[in-house]
Scaffold this motif. Structure first.
Motif, PDB file in Angstrom:
ATOM      1  N   VAL A 187     -28.765  26.351 -13.641  1.00 17.20           N
ATOM      2  CA  VAL A 187     -27.909  26.513 -12.663  1.00 17.20           C
ATOM      3  C   VAL A 187     -27.641  28.082 -12.447  1.00 17.20           C
ATOM      4  N   MET A 188     -27.758  28.784 -13.400  1.00 22.11           N
ATOM      5  CA  MET A 188     -27.831  30.135 -13.521  1.00 22.11           C
ATOM      6  C   MET A 188     -29.256  30.849 -12.850  1.00 22.11           C
ATOM      7  N   ILE A 189     -30.148  30.160 -13.310  1.00 24.53           N
ATOM      8  CA  ILE A 189     -31.696  30.453 -13.066  1.00 24.53           C
ATOM      9  C   ILE A 189     -31.741  30.076 -11.578  1.00 24.53           C
ATOM     10  N   MET A 190     -31.498  29.060 -11.233  1.00 25.89           N
ATOM     11  CA  MET A 190     -31.780  28.659  -9.744  1.00 25.89           C
ATOM     12  C   MET A 190     -30.667  29.777  -8.796  1.00 25.89           C
ATOM     13  N   SER A 191     -29.419  29.862  -9.269  1.00 23.24           N
ATOM     14  CA  SER A 191     -28.681  31.059  -8.560  1.00 23.24           C
ATOM     15  C   SER A 191     -29.313  32.343  -8.259  1.00 23.24           C
ATOM     16  N   ASP A 192     -29.895  32.744  -9.550  1.00 23.06           N
ATOM     17  CA  ASP A 192     -30.678  33.959  -9.694  1.00 23.06           C
ATOM     18  C   ASP A 192     -31.837  33.977  -8.538  1.00 23.06           C
ATOM     19  N   LEU A 193     -32.672  32.878  -8.728  1.00 22.41           N
ATOM     20  CA  LEU A 193     -33.874  32.836  -7.875  1.00 22.41           C
ATOM     21  C   LEU A 193     -33.519  32.712  -6.547  1.00 22.41           C
ATOM     22  N   LEU A 194     -32.531  32.005  -6.295  1.00 19.94           N
ATOM     23  CA  LEU A 194     -32.025  31.897  -4.441  1.00 19.94           C
ATOM     24  C   LEU A 194     -31.819  33.161  -4.290  1.00 19.94           C
ATOM     25  N   GLY A 195     -31.207  34.058  -5.235  1.00 18.43           N
ATOM     26  CA  GLY A 195     -30.756  35.319  -4.755  1.00 18.43           C
ATOM     27  C   GLY A 195     -29.231  35.410  -4.444  1.00 18.43           C
ATOM     28  N   VAL A 196     -28.388  34.521  -5.172  1.00 19.50           N
ATOM     29  CA  VAL A 196     -26.780  34.619  -4.895  1.00 19.50           C
ATOM     30  C   VAL A 196     -26.352  35.134  -6.300  1.00 19.50           C
ATOM     31  N   PRO A 197     -24.997  35.782  -6.175  1.00 17.65           N
ATOM     32  CA  PRO A 197     -24.490  36.007  -7.415  1.00 17.65           C
ATOM     33  C   PRO A 197     -24.452  35.162  -8.579  1.00 17.65           C
ATOM     34  N   SER A 198     -24.816  35.595  -9.711  1.00 18.17           N
ATOM     35  CA  SER A 198     -24.898  34.579 -11.036  1.00 18.17           C
ATOM     36  C   SER A 198     -23.389  34.366 -11.412  1.00 18.17           C
ATOM     37  N   LYS A 199     -22.579  35.330 -11.067  1.00 16.80           N
ATOM     38  CA  LYS A 199     -21.049  35.195 -11.649  1.00 16.80           C
ATOM     39  C   LYS A 199     -20.618  33.746 -10.798  1.00 16.80           C
ATOM     40  N   ASP A 200     -21.169  33.040  -9.914  1.00 17.62           N
ATOM     41  CA  ASP A 200     -20.690  32.183  -9.141  1.00 17.62           C
ATOM     42  C   ASP A 200     -21.265  30.834  -9.610  1.00 17.62           C
ATOM     43  N   HIS A 201     -21.929  30.882 -10.925  1.00 15.21           N
ATOM     44  CA  HIS A 201     -22.785  29.864 -11.208  1.00 15.21           C
ATOM     45  C   HIS A 201     -22.014  28.518 -11.227  1.00 15.21           C
ATOM     46  N   HIS A 202     -20.742  28.667 -11.592  1.00 15.48           N
ATOM     47  CA  HIS A 202     -19.746  27.513 -11.865  1.00 15.48           C
ATOM     48  C   HIS A 202     -19.659  26.572 -10.762  1.00 15.48           C
ATOM     49  N   LEU A 203     -19.476  27.533  -9.703  1.00 19.77           N
ATOM     50  CA  LEU A 203     -19.404  26.791  -8.183  1.00 19.77           C
ATOM     51  C   LEU A 203     -20.301  26.213  -7.873  1.00 19.77           C
ATOM     52  N   PHE A 204     -21.491  26.513  -8.148  1.00 20.20           N
ATOM     53  CA  PHE A 204     -22.844  25.975  -7.898  1.00 20.20           C
ATOM     54  C   PHE A 204     -22.966  24.361  -8.477  1.00 20.20           C
ATOM     55  N   LYS A 205     -22.660  24.588  -9.926  1.00 18.50           N
ATOM     56  CA  LYS A 205     -22.613  23.373 -10.980  1.00 18.50           C
ATOM     57  C   LYS A 205     -21.705  22.441 -10.188  1.00 18.50           C
ATOM     58  N   GLU A 206     -20.555  22.570  -9.666  1.00 16.38           N
ATOM     59  CA  GLU A 206     -19.635  21.861  -9.210  1.00 16.38           C
ATOM     60  C   GLU A 206     -20.090  20.914  -8.073  1.00 16.38           C
ATOM     61  N   TRP A 207     -20.609  22.067  -7.202  1.00 21.00           N
ATOM     62  CA  TRP A 207     -21.200  21.661  -5.953  1.00 21.00           C
ATOM     63  C   TRP A 207     -22.464  20.395  -6.053  1.00 21.00           C
ATOM     64  N   VAL A 208     -23.352  21.003  -7.081  1.00 16.77           N
ATOM     65  CA  VAL A 208     -24.566  20.149  -7.466  1.00 16.77           C
ATOM     66  C   VAL A 208     -24.123  18.804  -7.815  1.00 16.77           C
ATOM     67  N   ASN A 209     -22.991  18.690  -8.878  1.00 11.59           N
ATOM     68  CA  ASN A 209     -22.609  17.445  -9.647  1.00 11.59           C
ATOM     69  C   ASN A 209     -22.128  16.565  -8.613  1.00 11.59           C
ATOM     70  N   GLN A 210     -21.216  17.074  -7.449  1.00 14.49           N
ATOM     71  CA  GLN A 210     -20.901  16.022  -6.328  1.00 14.49           C
ATOM     72  C   GLN A 210     -21.964  15.621  -5.539  1.00 14.49           C
ATOM     73  N   LEU A 211     -22.678  16.632  -4.967  1.00 18.05           N
ATOM     74  CA  LEU A 211     -23.723  16.347  -3.957  1.00 18.05           C
ATOM     75  C   LEU A 211     -24.850  15.448  -4.431  1.00 18.05           C
ATOM     76  N   PHE A 212     -24.936  15.422  -5.730  1.00 14.29           N
ATOM     77  CA  PHE A 212     -25.712  14.209  -6.398  1.00 14.29           C
ATOM     78  C   PHE A 212     -25.267  13.081  -6.955  1.00 14.29           C
ATOM     79  N   LEU A 213     -24.012  13.018  -6.856  1.00 18.34           N
ATOM     80  CA  LEU A 213     -23.419  11.738  -7.326  1.00 18.34           C
ATOM     81  C   LEU A 213     -24.106  10.295  -6.787  1.00 18.34           C
ATOM     82  N   PRO A 214     -24.283   9.414  -7.923  1.00 17.20           N
ATOM     83  CA  PRO A 214     -24.784   8.215  -7.149  1.00 17.20           C
ATOM     84  C   PRO A 214     -23.796   7.275  -6.588  1.00 17.20           C
ATOM     85  N   SER A 215     -24.018   6.550  -5.702  1.00 16.76           N
ATOM     86  CA  SER A 215     -23.111   5.658  -5.109  1.00 16.76           C
ATOM     87  C   SER A 215     -23.583   4.095  -5.240  1.00 16.76           C
ATOM     88  N   THR A 216     -22.741   3.320  -5.196  1.00 17.66           N
ATOM     89  CA  THR A 216     -22.909   1.793  -4.761  1.00 17.66           C
ATOM     90  C   THR A 216     -22.429   1.558  -3.532  1.00 17.66           C
TER      91      THR A 216
END
Length: 417
Positions: free
Chosen positions: A156-185
Motif C-alpha cells: 500500500v505504501m508503494i502504490m500510494s507512492d506510485l500514484l503520487g499521493v502522500p505516503s503518510k496516509d497509507h493507513h487510510l488507503f489500506k482501510e479503504w482497500v479492505n472495505q472496497l474489496f470485501l467479498p459478499s454473499t
C-alpha cells in the motif's frame, strides 16, 4: 434475472477457513473427477484443468469478458445504477477488465506505459528504500507480526507512492482497500455494499482535490500519466481518474499483500528449510517467487461469459452461460507440473503458472508484483539470518476474508539477526 454476483461459496462448500486457505485437496479432487463441472446453486460452469483454463482465458471469440455476472464484487452499486449488473464504478474508457479485443487493446495501452520495464527501473530504488525503511522499524524485535508490520503495509505504501499521493496516509488507503474489496454473499450483499459505498465516498473526497492539483502541476506518477493521456483527442476527467485509481490501488495492494504474507507462511510451515537456502543463495529468490505464485497463491480465478454456443471444453456450453476459470487449480495440474502438491523452489517450469492470468487479459501489474516480491524477500533475508514460527499459532484463528479468498490477518514469527 439471475444474481449479478457468482457466489463461489456455493461451489466450494469449504468446512473451515483453513480449508479455503489451503484448498489443495479440493483442487486435486476436482482435477481428477470434474475438470469441467456445472454448479446448479450458483448457475455457473467451473473449469480446473490447465489447458482448459488457458482456452477460457485466451479465446475471446467464445469466452467474453463482457459479462453480466462476475465473481469479483469490487466497489459498490449505487442507488441510481438501474441495471444492477455488478461493478459500475470504473469509467468505461479506462475499464480494461470488462471488454474484449480490439477495444481492450486500445484501453490497455493507456495504462500500460506506467508498467513498462523502464518505469519499473525508475521505481526500483523507491521500492527498495521502502523495504529497508519498514524492516528497520522491527529489525531489533525478537518477535514480529510480519503481516501487520511488513506484508500488508509494503504494497500500500508503494502504490500510494506510485500514484503520487502522500505516503503518510497509507493507513487510510489500506482501510479503504479492505472495505472496497470485501467479498459478499447473497445474504450479506446489502450490508457490505453499504460499507463499500461509504468507503468509496471517503476515498473520492480525499483523492479528488489531489487530482485537481496535479492537473495544474503534474509529476512523475500514475495520476499524472492519466492526466496527460488522451483518447481520440480527449483527456480524462478528474472524476474518471479518481475512479480508475481506486481500482489500480485495490488491485495493486490486495493481491501483492496476500502473495507476500503467503510467502512467509510457506517458508515457516510448508518448507521451513527454504529460508536458509534463500539466505545462502539469494539468486534463487526470483524462482522462489514463481513457486509461491504457483503453490501458495491459491486464490486466483477469473470469470467469463460464453459468447457463442460451443463444446471447446468437451461439454456443450450455451451463449450467456457464466464460466469460472480456476487458475490456482490449473497451477497444480499434474499433467503440467511434476509432483504438483510439493512446494519446490527448484522447479524448472514454475514460470508456466497462471496466477496472473493468460492471454490478452494477463495482469498488467504482474511485473510490478514480481518486483515487489523479489525486493521484499531479498531485503528481508539479507537482514535476518533465520526465522522461526511462534509456538501456539493457530492458522484458523488468524485468517480473514478477502476479495480473493481467506488471507492471513496475522502471522507472528521469531527473528534472528
Amino acid at each position: 434475472m439471475s444474481n449479478p454476483i457468482i457466489s463461489l461459496s456455493e461451489m466450494t462448500d469449504f468446512q473451515s477457513k483453513e480449508d479455503e486457505f489451503s484448498p489443495h485437496h479440493w483442487y486435486r479432487r476436482m482435477l481428477k473427477q470434474d475438470p469441467v463441472v456445472y454448479n446448479e446453486a450458483s448457475d455457473s460452469w467451473h473449469v480446473f484443468g490447465y489447458d482448459l483454463v488457458k482456452t477460457v482465458l485466451n479465446d475471446h471469440e467464445h469466452f467474453s469478458s463482457e459479462r453480466k455476472r462476475t465473481i469479483v464484487n469490487v466497489g459498490y452499486i449505487s442507488e441510481d445504477d438501474n441495471n444492477n449488473e455488478g461493478e459500475h464504478h470504473i469509467p468505461d474508457r479506462l475499464d480494461i477488465h470488462n471488454v474484449d479485443p480490439p477495444e481492450h487493446r486500445k484501453r490497455r495501452s493507456l495504462l500500460a506505459k506506467a508498467f513498462t520495464p523502464r518505469s519499473l527501473r525508475l521505481w526500483e530504488p523507491r521500492i527498495q528504500a521502502l523495504a529497508e525503511q519498514l524492516i528497520a522499524k522491527f529489525a531489533h524485535q525478537p518477535v514480529v507480526d510480519i503481516v501487520e508490520a511488513y506484508t500488508s503495509v509494503f504494497p500500500v505504501m508503494i502504490m500510494s507512492d506510485l500514484l503520487g499521493v502522500p505516503s503518510k496516509d497509507h493507513h487510510l488507503f489500506k482501510e479503504w482497500v479492505n472495505q472496497l474489496f470485501l467479498p459478499s454473499t447473497h445474504t450479506t450483499f446489502a450490508e457490505i455494499n453499504e460499507m463499500k459505498r461509504t468507503a468509496g465516498e471517503e476515498y473520492f473526497k480525499y483523492l479528488y482535490p489531489i487530482v485537481v492539483a496535479k492537473r495544474l502541476n503534474p509529476g512523475e506518477d500514475i495520476i499524472s500519466d492519466l492526466i496527460r493521456a488522451e483518447v481520440d483527442g480527449d483527456q480524462f476527467s478528474d472524476e474518471e481518474i479518481v475512479r480508475t485509481t481506486m481500482f489500480i490501488l485495490g488491485a495493486g495492494v490486495e493481491t501483492t499483500s496476500i502473495l507476500l504474507a503467503n510467502s512467509f507462511y510457506a517458508m515457516l510451515y510448508d518448507q521451513p528449510g527454504v529460508y536458509a537456502e534463500l539466505r545462502n543463495n539469494p539468486e534463487l529468490i526470483p524462482n522462489a517467487v514463481e513457486e509461491m505464485l504457483r503453490y501458495r497463491f491459491n486464490i486466483s480465478k477469473m470469470d467469463r461469459m460464453v459468447k457463442k454456443d460451443n463444446n471447446l471444453l468437451g461439454i456443450d456450453l450455451k451463449k450467456g452461460d457464466a464460466i469460472v476459470a480456476w487458475m490456482s487449480a490449473a497451477n497444480v495440474d499434474e499433467r503440467v507440473f511434476e509432483d504438483p502438491f510439493t512446494f519446490n523452489i527448484h522447479r524448472s517450469n514454475n514460470n508456466k503458472q497462471l496466477a496472473f492470468g493468460y492471454g490478452t487479459h494477463f495482469c498488467l501489474g504482474a511485473p510490478l508484483a514480481r518486483l515487489e516480491a523479489k525486493i521484499a524477500l531479498s531485503t528481508f533475508v539479507q537482514t535476518f539470518s533465520r526465522i522461526e514460527n511462534v509456538e501456539g499459532f493457530i492458522l484458523e484463528d488468524n485468517l480473514i476474508p478477502a476479495a480473493a479468498g481467506q488471507s492471513l490477518g496475522h502471522l507472528p514469527l521469531k527473528l534472528y539477526t
